[in-house]
Structure formats: C-alpha cells, structure tokens
Write a protein that holds these residues in place. Structure first.
Motif, mmCIF file in Angstrom:
data_model
loop_
_atom_site.group_PDB
_atom_site.id
_atom_site.type_symbol
_atom_site.label_atom_id
_atom_site.label_comp_id
_atom_site.label_asym_id
_atom_site.label_seq_id
_atom_site.Cartn_x
_atom_site.Cartn_y
_atom_site.Cartn_z
ATOM 1 N N GLU A 87 0.814 -1.230 0.000
ATOM 2 C CA GLU A 87 0.000 0.000 0.000
ATOM 3 C C GLU A 87 0.840 1.270 0.000
ATOM 4 O O GLU A 87 0.317 2.362 -0.227
ATOM 5 N N GLN A 88 2.142 1.135 0.236
ATOM 6 C CA GLN A 88 3.008 2.319 0.230
ATOM 7 C C GLN A 88 3.923 2.382 -1.000
ATOM 8 O O GLN A 88 4.788 3.243 -1.088
ATOM 9 N N ARG A 89 3.718 1.497 -1.937
ATOM 10 C CA ARG A 89 4.597 1.478 -3.115
ATOM 11 C C ARG A 89 4.057 2.295 -4.281
ATOM 12 O O ARG A 89 4.795 2.618 -5.201
ATOM 13 N N GLY A 90 2.781 2.580 -4.272
ATOM 14 C CA GLY A 90 2.215 3.351 -5.370
ATOM 15 C C GLY A 90 2.080 2.540 -6.637
ATOM 16 O O GLY A 90 2.419 3.013 -7.732
ATOM 17 N N VAL A 91 1.586 1.287 -6.505
ATOM 18 C CA VAL A 91 1.374 0.457 -7.683
ATOM 19 C C VAL A 91 -0.123 0.335 -7.959
ATOM 20 O O VAL A 91 -0.939 0.323 -7.037
ATOM 21 N N GLY A 92 -0.442 0.242 -9.234
ATOM 22 C CA GLY A 92 -1.803 -0.093 -9.651
ATOM 23 C C GLY A 92 -1.768 -1.486 -10.233
ATOM 24 O O GLY A 92 -0.799 -1.859 -10.899
ATOM 25 N N MET A 93 -2.804 -2.286 -9.977
ATOM 26 C CA MET A 93 -2.798 -3.668 -10.446
ATOM 27 C C MET A 93 -4.065 -3.996 -11.214
ATOM 28 O O MET A 93 -5.171 -3.596 -10.826
ATOM 29 N N VAL A 94 -3.888 -4.727 -12.318
ATOM 30 C CA VAL A 94 -5.015 -5.243 -13.103
ATOM 31 C C VAL A 94 -4.846 -6.756 -13.146
ATOM 32 O O VAL A 94 -3.827 -7.263 -13.619
ATOM 33 N N PHE A 95 -5.862 -7.469 -12.649
ATOM 34 C CA PHE A 95 -5.775 -8.921 -12.558
ATOM 35 C C PHE A 95 -6.525 -9.588 -13.704
ATOM 36 O O PHE A 95 -7.299 -8.965 -14.431
ATOM 37 N N GLN A 96 -6.307 -10.885 -13.813
ATOM 38 C CA GLN A 96 -6.945 -11.697 -14.840
ATOM 39 C C GLN A 96 -8.468 -11.583 -14.797
ATOM 40 O O GLN A 96 -9.138 -11.510 -15.811
ATOM 41 N N SER A 97 -9.019 -11.539 -13.587
ATOM 42 C CA SER A 97 -10.479 -11.498 -13.430
ATOM 43 C C SER A 97 -11.039 -10.081 -13.468
ATOM 44 O O SER A 97 -12.247 -9.889 -13.436
ATOM 45 N N TYR A 98 -10.137 -9.071 -13.498
ATOM 46 C CA TYR A 98 -10.466 -7.637 -13.430
ATOM 47 C C TYR A 98 -10.952 -7.221 -12.049
ATOM 48 O O TYR A 98 -10.811 -6.068 -11.660
ATOM 49 N N ALA A 99 -11.565 -8.152 -11.265
ATOM 50 C CA ALA A 99 -11.966 -7.897 -9.872
ATOM 51 C C ALA A 99 -12.799 -6.630 -9.730
ATOM 52 O O ALA A 99 -12.639 -5.867 -8.782
ATOM 53 N N LEU A 100 -13.733 -6.401 -10.658
ATOM 54 C CA LEU A 100 -14.632 -5.252 -10.550
ATOM 55 C C LEU A 100 -15.751 -5.558 -9.560
ATOM 56 O O LEU A 100 -16.131 -6.716 -9.363
ATOM 57 N N PHE A 101 -16.270 -4.515 -8.932
ATOM 58 C CA PHE A 101 -17.389 -4.693 -8.001
ATOM 59 C C PHE A 101 -18.687 -4.794 -8.804
ATOM 60 O O PHE A 101 -19.095 -3.811 -9.447
ATOM 61 N N PRO A 102 -19.339 -5.959 -8.802
ATOM 62 C CA PRO A 102 -20.499 -6.152 -9.690
ATOM 63 C C PRO A 102 -21.681 -5.256 -9.379
ATOM 64 O O PRO A 102 -22.484 -4.949 -10.263
ATOM 65 N N GLN A 103 -21.800 -4.825 -8.114
ATOM 66 C CA GLN A 103 -22.958 -4.015 -7.728
ATOM 67 C C GLN A 103 -22.750 -2.528 -8.008
ATOM 68 O O GLN A 103 -23.682 -1.732 -7.880
ATOM 69 N N MET A 104 -21.532 -2.153 -8.374
ATOM 70 C CA MET A 104 -21.216 -0.738 -8.613
ATOM 71 C C MET A 104 -21.259 -0.406 -10.101
ATOM 72 O O MET A 104 -20.980 -1.255 -10.948
ATOM 73 N N SER A 105 -21.558 0.839 -10.382
ATOM 74 C CA SER A 105 -21.540 1.317 -11.764
ATOM 75 C C SER A 105 -20.100 1.458 -12.246
ATOM 76 O O SER A 105 -19.148 1.369 -11.456
ATOM 77 N N VAL A 106 -19.951 1.705 -13.527
ATOM 78 C CA VAL A 106 -18.630 1.957 -14.105
ATOM 79 C C VAL A 106 -17.956 3.126 -13.389
ATOM 80 O O VAL A 106 -16.799 3.050 -12.968
ATOM 81 N N ALA A 107 -18.677 4.224 -13.232
ATOM 82 C CA ALA A 107 -18.112 5.410 -12.590
ATOM 83 C C ALA A 107 -17.712 5.121 -11.149
ATOM 84 O O ALA A 107 -16.644 5.541 -10.690
ATOM 85 N N ALA A 108 -18.547 4.367 -10.428
ATOM 86 C CA ALA A 108 -18.237 4.062 -9.033
ATOM 87 C C ALA A 108 -17.026 3.135 -8.929
ATOM 88 O O ALA A 108 -16.204 3.273 -8.021
ATOM 89 N N ASN A 109 -16.912 2.187 -9.858
ATOM 90 C CA ASN A 109 -15.744 1.305 -9.865
ATOM 91 C C ASN A 109 -14.466 2.089 -10.107
ATOM 92 O O ASN A 109 -13.470 1.899 -9.413
ATOM 93 N N ILE A 110 -14.501 2.996 -11.077
ATOM 94 C CA ILE A 110 -13.306 3.775 -11.400
ATOM 95 C C ILE A 110 -12.906 4.665 -10.228
ATOM 96 O O ILE A 110 -11.728 4.803 -9.903
ATOM 97 N N GLY A 111 -13.886 5.236 -9.566
ATOM 98 C CA GLY A 111 -13.598 6.179 -8.493
ATOM 99 C C GLY A 111 -13.408 5.561 -7.131
ATOM 100 O O GLY A 111 -13.107 6.276 -6.169
ATOM 101 N N TYR A 112 -13.500 4.238 -7.043
ATOM 102 C CA TYR A 112 -13.467 3.581 -5.738
ATOM 103 C C TYR A 112 -12.182 3.895 -4.960
ATOM 104 O O TYR A 112 -12.218 4.239 -3.775
ATOM 105 N N GLY A 113 -11.045 3.768 -5.605
ATOM 106 C CA GLY A 113 -9.775 4.003 -4.928
ATOM 107 C C GLY A 113 -9.649 5.422 -4.415
ATOM 108 O O GLY A 113 -9.062 5.668 -3.346
ATOM 109 N N LEU A 114 -10.162 6.366 -5.167
ATOM 110 C CA LEU A 114 -10.133 7.766 -4.732
ATOM 111 C C LEU A 114 -11.048 7.966 -3.521
ATOM 112 O O LEU A 114 -10.708 8.681 -2.571
ATOM 113 N N ARG A 115 -12.198 7.322 -3.576
ATOM 114 C CA ARG A 115 -13.192 7.496 -2.521
ATOM 115 C C ARG A 115 -12.669 6.991 -1.181
ATOM 116 O O ARG A 115 -12.821 7.652 -0.155
ATOM 117 N N ILE A 116 -12.024 5.804 -1.178
ATOM 118 C CA ILE A 116 -11.553 5.270 0.100
ATOM 119 C C ILE A 116 -10.328 6.031 0.607
ATOM 120 O O ILE A 116 -9.948 5.889 1.770
#
Length: 354
Positions: free
Chosen positions: A79-108
């Motif tokens: 969490e202190q390295r400043g890496v972004g990760m994209v996995f094989q499954s994409y690991a998107l939140f199914p209940q969230m919209s596209v906009a909410a998924n994209i903004g999730y990291g900023l929100r938390i």
C-alpha cells in the motif's frame, strides 16, 4: 491525466519459499520510464513471483533491492509502493456502476467528491467509456470491463502499473481483438507498466520489450522482433514461434557449410563452429525440384491452416522439416520439391546453463 513516468530497478532479487523451493533465481532488470515490459514464459517459470515481489505482495530473499525511480521500496508494504494492479479477473465490483468502480480508490482515500468526479470523467474519456458510466460490469463486454479495470487502477495515479495475465480469461478471438486495444491504452496512459503473460503473440503485440523467463531465470531481454530473429538461447527461439534444427557433421563444420537436401549452403562466419543451426519455417523456400543450388525433399504431410499451408518435409541429410508456404501452393503430400535457405535466415543459439 498526467501520470508520473519512472524507471523500475530490480537488483539481484530472488525468492525462496518456506519449503525451500526457489521460485525465482537471482534476477536483475530495468524497466525504462513509460515503458511496457512483458514478463513472458510458461507456467511456473517465475514471472508472477517476480511481479508479486515488485508489487510488495511477496518478500524477497536477503540481498535484493527494488527501486522505483530513486526510491528504495524493498521494505515498503504494497500500500506504500504506489502500484496499480489489473488482474486476470479484473476484480470489478459487480454491484457498482462503471463510474463508481473507477472512483473507488479515490473514494476510500478521502478524495473530495468534486475531484473524484473530475478524475473519473477524465478517465472515462481517455478509455473511451463515454455513455457507459451508469452501467454495471455485468452489462459490459469483455473489452469494456478491461478498460474499466485499467481506469480504476490508474485513477489513484500509481507510479507503476502491474498487469497479471489481463487477457487470459478471454476466448482466443476476443483476446486477439483486445490485445491491440490494450496496447493503445497503455501508450495513451504513458505509464511505466509490467505485464505478465504466457502468450507470445500478446507479449509481442503489447510490450515495448520482452523478458523471456524459464525456470526462475530471465533468459533474454529485448524487443520482440529482435528476440524472434536473434535469440541467444534455444528456449527463446522455440518459445517465440517454431524452429527447425539443422544438424551439421564435423566435415560440414570444418568446411563452413550446411547440408540441405543433398545441396550445401555457406554457413555465416559467426556460426561456423556451431553443430546445430536454427531456421524458422517461413524462412525455408520451396520450388520445383532440380534448380541449380537447391536441395531436394519429399512432402510427407500437407496441412491447410487458413492463412497458410504447412508442409512437413523429409530431406536425406536433415530431420523432418516444417515449412510455411502460401495457402495456394500446388505441392501435395508425396511430391518431390526443391528447397533453399538464404544464409542470412540461419540462427545459432548459444546453450545457457538455465
């Protein structure tokens, strides 16, 4: 969106698991600022282990170092390295919209709503997701989900983007169409990225350079075209496509020749001492038998592959040869044909210890 472009330095990093298994041999490499580097190799070769060490998801053996730019991150948690990760499954939140998924990291991270909206809007534009902001992942195509995962990963402005087999879950046809799109997206983001894959075509289509791995070792690093044409290890030659092995007798070595179907061709000076040379199937010419300077072979098998025909040949002085020819070739199984190789297409691979 302006992202930081930094180099990544992996210095003598290795990984030994608790049971004594060596997941990665001592490895050093450098990823240039803004470069996409593919870690390419078969399952179990250490590529995912290396990616996880860079991410901070695994601890490396003593003596290794990892730097992002001028910052040593060896002991920093993920969490202190400043890496972004994209996995094989994409690991998107199914209940969230596209906009909410994209903004999730900023929100938390407590980013103000207005700033989150601005960044999400910018990334929606950059990744061509316009009009899909309110859709949920289940309503999107595979390519659209991939773009959402990328946008979410870079929304928090990571220093390095890590992609772990991002196309592996897709069928072959969709994968082929999306690898070009992924390559374009990474170039538009201008971010330093490390991409793990076992797919040679995917790696060559997406990455600026490839690090080919085998048994926990980086065997060779370079541009895809250079590795394909000038491998320094037999594994690299055979993993990046198909090759024929041409054997040379001591007499042929002494004379600087290569035997081919009863004819001989001059061995390139740099390869004169090699007893085995390699040649790609597409670099063997075929034609009518009996042409001056050409060898002879018999077609044992003809396989139509759509965009080309593959011929399996038998020549008196070489083991079975595979040749790729145009799909309208007239040659059939049982035909006697002429064969020739231009000396500049011969390759020699230096055996390595790994």
């Amino acid at each position: 969106m302006k992202l930081e472009r930094i180099p990544v330095f992996v210095d003598h990093c290795s990984k030994t698991y608790d049971d004594g298994t060596r997941g990665l041999q001592p490895t050093s490499l450098q990823v240039e600022p803004g470069e996409v580097l593919a870690l390419l190799g078969p399952s179990g070769c250490g590529k995912t282990t290396l990616l996880r060490l860079i991410a901070g998801l695994e601890t490396l053996d003593d003596g290794g170092r990892i730097r992002f730019g001028d910052q040593d991150v060896t002991q920093r948690p993920v969490e202190q390295r400043g890496v972004g990760m994209v996995f094989q499954s994409y690991a998107l939140f199914p209940q969230m919209s596209v906009a909410a998924n994209i903004g999730y990291g900023l929100r938390i991270r407590g980013v103000a709503a207005a700033e989150e909206k601005r960044v999400v809007g910018e990334l929606v534009e950059l990744t061509r997701l316009n009009g899909l902001e309110s859709k949920r992942p289940g309503e999107l195509s595979g390519g659209q989900r991939q773009r959402v995962a990328l946008a979410r990963a870079v929304a928090v402005r990571p220093r390095v983007l890590l992609l772990d087999e991002p196309l592996a879950a897709l069928d072959a046809k969709l994968k082929e169409s999306l690898r070009g799109e992924l390559a374009e997206l990474l170039r538009r983001l201008h971010i330093t990225a490390i991409h793990v894959t076992h797919d040679q075509q995917e790696a060559m289509a997406i990455a600026d350079r490839l690090a080919v791995m085998r048994a926990g070792v980086v065997v060779q690093i370079g541009r895809g075209e250079d590795l394909y044409r000038a491998p320094i290890h037999p594994f690299v030659a055979e993993f990046l496509g198909r090759v024929n092995r041409l054997q040379r007798t001591p007499g042929a070595v002494a004379q600087g020749l290569v035997a081919l179907g009863g004819a001989t061709l001059a061995c390139p000076p740099d390869w004169r001492s090699h007893t085995t040379l390699l040649v790609r199937p597409e670099d063997i010419e075929v034609g009518p038998v009996g042409q001056p300077g050409w060898g002879a072979a018999r077609v044992e098998q003809r396989t139509f592959l759509g965009d080309r025909v593959q011929l399996r040949l038998h020549a008196a002085d070489q083991a079975g040869l595979l040749v790729d020819v145009a799909r309208d070739t007239v040659f059939q199984a049982g035909d006697e044909i002429g064969i020739r190789i231009a000396p500049q297409h011969l390759m020699a691979c230096q055996e390595a210890s790994a």
